[in-house]
Design an enzyme around this catalytic site. Structure first.
Site, short mmCIF file in Angstrom:
data_model
loop_
_atom_site.label_atom_id
_atom_site.label_comp_id
_atom_site.label_asym_id
_atom_site.label_seq_id
_atom_site.Cartn_x
_atom_site.Cartn_y
_atom_site.Cartn_z
N ASP A 15 -9.65 11.20 -7.23
CA ASP A 15 -10.96 10.58 -7.45
C ASP A 15 -12.05 11.63 -7.28
O ASP A 15 -12.05 12.35 -6.27
CB ASP A 15 -11.21 9.48 -6.41
CG ASP A 15 -10.55 8.17 -6.78
OD1 ASP A 15 -9.81 8.13 -7.77
OD2 ASP A 15 -10.80 7.17 -6.06
N LYS A 52 -12.56 4.11 -14.44
CA LYS A 52 -12.23 2.72 -14.09
C LYS A 52 -13.13 1.72 -14.80
O LYS A 52 -14.31 1.97 -15.01
CB LYS A 52 -12.42 2.51 -12.57
CG LYS A 52 -11.40 3.22 -11.69
CD LYS A 52 -11.67 2.86 -10.23
CE LYS A 52 -10.92 3.75 -9.26
NZ LYS A 52 -9.49 3.44 -9.20
N GLY A 100 -9.73 2.99 -0.14
CA GLY A 100 -10.87 3.29 0.71
C GLY A 100 -10.62 3.13 2.19
O GLY A 100 -11.54 3.20 2.99
N ARG A 135 7.53 -0.98 -1.64
CA ARG A 135 8.80 -1.56 -1.17
C ARG A 135 9.07 -2.91 -1.83
O ARG A 135 10.20 -3.24 -2.16
CB ARG A 135 8.80 -1.71 0.34
CG ARG A 135 9.07 -0.43 1.08
CD ARG A 135 9.61 -0.72 2.47
NE ARG A 135 9.89 0.49 3.22
CZ ARG A 135 11.04 1.16 3.15
NH1 ARG A 135 12.01 0.74 2.34
NH2 ARG A 135 11.24 2.24 3.86
N GLY A 193 -4.82 4.54 -0.12
CA GLY A 193 -4.64 4.86 1.29
C GLY A 193 -4.00 6.20 1.58
O GLY A 193 -3.76 6.53 2.74
N GLY A 209 -7.68 8.77 -3.60
CA GLY A 209 -9.05 8.36 -3.81
C GLY A 209 -9.97 9.01 -2.81
O GLY A 209 -10.32 10.19 -2.91
N SER A 210 -10.32 8.27 -1.77
CA SER A 210 -11.25 8.77 -0.77
C SER A 210 -10.65 9.87 0.08
O SER A 210 -11.37 10.63 0.72
CB SER A 210 -11.69 7.61 0.12
OG SER A 210 -11.92 6.45 -0.65
#
Lengths: 199, 286
Positions: free
Chosen positions: B18, B75, B147, B159, B208, B229-230
């Site tokens: 990102d 996005k 995030g 899973r 995550g 991402g973050s």
């Protein structure tokens, strides 16, 4: 049974491995220099050439791979793999490395962005019927050196070439169920010469 | 479809990062990202700021396209097919119909067959993944919980999807009808999964990932590439962390390399535990 390595740093290595296994080849994923030991051939797959270039250097594969190809190890490069073999790469990052063993000039993303990606049925020297070639953000072969044989062209540009122990394409033979292009590579391995010369 | 799914194949084994500015995009490309996701705010900031999160400004996306030569993704809101039309006209390489943005339609996802640009969609379970594929998605990613810098939700989703794929490959032909009913997914896709032992499109991990070990965990669980991402640009020192996550994604089974690249990266993003958050993005999408 020949052992063929597939460079597995990033990209479509799994699709190549599947195609090769269909042809009864023992496949080894190559992530470190010692994975290159004892191979009968090696495949440089499609993916992002900038990413692969960095990982080739950090893994220590780059020098060993270049040396082995120079010494005659058969190699198949597709899309980004073609870029990694080419002597002249246009629109590349300045720090991008190439094994520089194939006398062609390629332009990265020469066919445009993903919305310009396409499929085409092409005639390939050594194959009896047309081959469906999938081009994904493909590099454009702009010049071909005198010692390099053009195996296929599309819209006036070479899209598959061979030179001694090197076979390369700007398209993705691994994305269709047709394994004939991989068979050409295996023929090169078994005959120790360029792809079409066995005919 | 082959041309659209083909690009997803090319991204395998890579890291999609990102980025919110051309400068960050350059850092990502320098670090070995196989693609960047152009957006106005990373999920951690969307979570902090609240309000409605929308498609990014085309000017900002074009700035990023001009800066890097790797694929550029962007996005759109779930169901917002006009945002998708706009991104396609910009020549974006991949569209993420994303739960991280505020949904535009509470019932319908985009009919992705109407587009030449390929789409990726998030999923929390196999039924959701197959519904998105039936709408034309060319890549599935876990939703995780964007995030948060917390990998627990992505692990749950991977899973769940992979576990059900395994169970389906053991099912007999009669049981597949029941699986289709339970999963609320088209029978032909369920049968295809049973035959392939995998989804008919690549599956990546998102949501995550904050450390090289997180990326390798996702890969060992069966993800074929990772979105970060973050986790990169909310850490103390983004460039080396980005580089380390790229290395970890390639050498995901090699613990000695993972140990080497995990050293001295500075602090990762702080992260949030699941019981501290009000809004779960993963619950968006139907």
């Amino acid at each position: 049974m020949p052992i063929v390595g597939v460079l597995a740093l990033q990209g479509a290595f799994n699709a190549h491995a599947q195609a090769l296994r269909q042809l009864n080849v023992e496949v080894r994923e190559v992530r470190l220099p010692h994975d290159l030991d004892g191979l009968d051939g090696v495949v440089l797959p499609g993916g992002e050439s900038t990413t692969m270039s960095q990982l080739l250097l950090s893994s220590g594969i780059f020098d060993v791979l270049t040396e082995r190809i120079t010494d005659g190890l058969p190699v198949l490069g597709t899309c980004a793999g073609l870029i990694l073999l080419s002597q002249r790469v246009l629109d590349a990052r300045p720090d991008q490395v190439s094994c520089s063993v194939l006398d062609v000039t390629v332009r990265r993303n020469g066919y445009g962005r993903q919305i310009d990606s396409f499929e085409a049925d092409i005639d390939v020297m050594g194959l009896d019927t047309p081959f469906t070639a999938v081009f994904i953000r493909a590099p454009l072969i702009e010049e071909v050196g005198s010692g390099v044989e053009i195996l296929a062209s599309h819209n006036g540009a070479a899209v598959a070439v061979a030179s001694q122990n090197i076979l390369a394409a700007s398209f993705h033979p691994e994305l269709t169920s047709d394994v004939r292009f991989h068979e050409l590579f295996l023929h090169m391995i078994s005959s120790g010469s360029s792809a079409s010369s066995g005919r | 479809m082959r041309v659209k799914r083909g690009l997803a194949e090319m991204l395998k084994g890579g890291v999609i990062m990102d980025v919110v500015t051309p400068e960050q995009a350059k850092i990502a490309e320098d670090a070995g990202a196989c693609a960047v996701m152009a957006l106005e705010r990373v999920p951690a900031d969307i979570r902090r700021d609240g309000g409605v999160a929308r498609m990014s400004d085309p000017e900002m996306i074009e700035g990023i396209q001009a800066m890097v030569s790797i694929p550029v993704m962007a996005k759109v809101r779930i169901g917002h097919f006009v945002e998708a039309q706009i991104l396609q006209s910009l020549g974006v390489d991949f569209i993420d119909e994303s739960e991280v943005l505020t949904p535009a339609d509470e019932t319908h996802h985009i009919d992705k067959f109407n587009f030449t640009v390929p789409f990726v969609c998030g999923a929390t379970n196999l039924g959701e993944a197959l519904r998105r594929i039936s709408e034309g998605a060319c890549m599935i990613r876990s939703k995780g919980e964007a995030g948060t810098g917390n990998i627990v939700e992505a692990v749950r989703h991977l899973r769940s999807i992979i576990g059900d794929i395994r169970r389906i490959t053991q099912a007999d032909s009669a049981e597949l009808f029941d699986w289709a009913k339970k999963l609320q997914a088209p029978l032909p896709l369920v049968q295809e999964v049973a035959e392939l032992g995998w989804l008919p499109v690549p599956m990546f991990c998102a949501g995550g990932i904050a450390t090289p070990a997180d990326a390798a965990l996702a890969m060992q669980l069966g993800a074929e590439a990772v979105f970060v991402g973050s986790g990169i640009f909310k850490s103390d020192d983004p460039a080396p962390r980005a580089r380390a996550i790229v290395e970890a994604t390639t050498h995901f089974r090699d613990a000695s390399i993972l140990a080497k690249v995990s050293r001295g990266l500075g602090a990762p993003m702080t992260g949030i535990a699941m019981d501290e958050i009000n809004q779960r993005y993963a619950e968006r999408g139907w």
